[in-house]
Design an enzyme around this catalytic site. Sequence first.
Site, PDB file in Angstrom:
ATOM      1  CE  LYS A 112      -2.678   0.193   6.374  1.00  0.00           C
ATOM      2  NZ  LYS A 112      -3.543  -0.971   6.033  1.00  0.00           N
TER       3      LYS A 112
ATOM      4  CE  LYS B 230      -4.607  -4.723  10.205  1.00  0.00           C
ATOM      5  NZ  LYS B 230      -3.999  -5.629   9.211  1.00  0.00           N
TER       6      LYS B 230
ATOM      7  CD  GLU C 170      -2.781  -0.742   2.631  1.00  0.00           C
ATOM      8  OE1 GLU C 170      -3.808  -0.042   2.662  1.00  0.00           O
ATOM      9  OE2 GLU C 170      -2.322  -1.329   3.628  1.00  0.00           O
TER      10      GLU C 170
END
Length: 574
Positions: A518, A467, A287
Amino acid sequence: MSYRAGDAARRARERYELKQAAAEFYRKLSVTERLEEALNSTFCLGPEDVYGHLANYFAQFSKPPTICQIRGRKVLDGTGEPTVEAEVFCTVKNMDKRICSSVISAASEHPKASKGPEQESNHSADIAIQWLNDLSPKLRGMSPDEQNKIDQLLSDFYQPKIEEEKERRQMEREASPMPLQPEPSPVTSPAPGKKKGSGKGKKAAVVEKPIPPEETPEAVVPGSPAIGALSLAVAKASSVLSKTPLYLHIRALRNEKLPTEFFMPTPMISILSCGTSSPGKLNLMKEVLIIPQTGLTVQQSLDMALMLQNQIVKQINAASKTGPAIKNVSPLGCMLIGGDRIEQPLDLICEACQHVGLELGTNLYLAINCAAHELMDYNKGKYEVLSGTFKSPDEMIDLYVDLINRQPAILALLDPLRKEDTVQWESLAKALGSKCYLFADAASKPVCKLLESGSMNSPPCSGTVIKHTNEITISQLLGVFKLIEGENRVAVLGCPYKESVGDSTADLAVGLGARFVKLGGLLRGERTTKYNRLLAIEDELTQAGALGFWTKNEFPVLCEVQNQPGPQETPETQ
């Protein structure tokens, strides 16, 4: 005659006793006093909706809602793979109601696990549904406000499942032993200071130290998303029942007193993907993300990202010899393009910035998700940064230092090395830690391991990408964010590679106080849903006069000796 008289007396006595019981029943509950108060206040206020006013008045005396049922359903995530949705039903004013639901996707610590067959996702979803059915009677009668107690119950329920899964895998290994993986052979390289072809005879060579072996990946237990999804659903149910936005509810769980000012997390927006799954030779940049300058609203940041993205599409189409190029989109929500040079995606963004009047290093910065764990060739003991081009862990440090010297607008590197390369992490921290964030994503320990160790020093990084996946509960998220802040590190809340459709991640980012968020790119619906929720939260905070702004990027001190810090931004007020 006497029989009839006795029967009448008995009925009279029963009516009297019934009246006495009713009077005692209403007296204990203060019904008559409250009814009198309600009627008096209704008469004095003269509301247009009399019964609505009475309903609201008596609602404050009703029993708190309690969980009456948990239900699981199989749904699809953003990539079309099966996952589980946890639904919470509560008894509210004597009525059983569906309050809310939540969905989270399964994610693995192992990079190859995301490529598993669909039947594994189906199997995991089926087990998760069964777990939710088993948990339903355990949670019945509990209040959704008891987040810590419920999360502890979920963790206690999950712990034996981990042991069962470990035993099952051990039995499988014993039944069909896997062949031993060959250790990478030592790599020889020219001795320092020797030039190719210099001197006579054979050239001296240095045997490079073999790389540390890959750590055994954390096993993902089939069904584990049931735990994380249910924990989130309970938090959402509590916020719905209290008519409080989820981000405020999460912040209340974190702090006894709500702050007067909220800082929106700075979005790290994915623009390009040039990783191992992209065409071309370049593997290093899974990314390429943009980080807006401090002092901007989320709306301004997204407008800038969209403008830049549209310009990049124009440039790609202009360079195509066969007409408009096909826009391949990564599951991360950004364009999947090929590259033959490491600088190629960065040059493309630089050119786009010039066309739209943006200045790299002033208006916006860059971040690179290197995903180094996906680049390692264990036979060679090196990272394959370009197809056919390999770099040792020590050479990767030189690569990053050179890249940032040539492009100082790079503000962050994510997973620049494997977690096993701790020596190189330390060297990289000394070289770049004072002017570039070094974030550990896959290189970080799982949340449960971070909480057990109570340390953020392995590997030495600026912060961690957290996460909400699998078995992670809301209480564990609160704990790990407290740990990150206590260690003076930077917290990033991220989304997994295969994300579910839902917007709770935005509320979690604001409520937990993440410095960065993000969420991926702007080209997939499950990603933009979360950005839209960020915009809604920002608008609410603006209307309430509680929106604050970050004024500069601060880099944690990772070691005693660091290079000079990079350029600081000028504080801005909006």
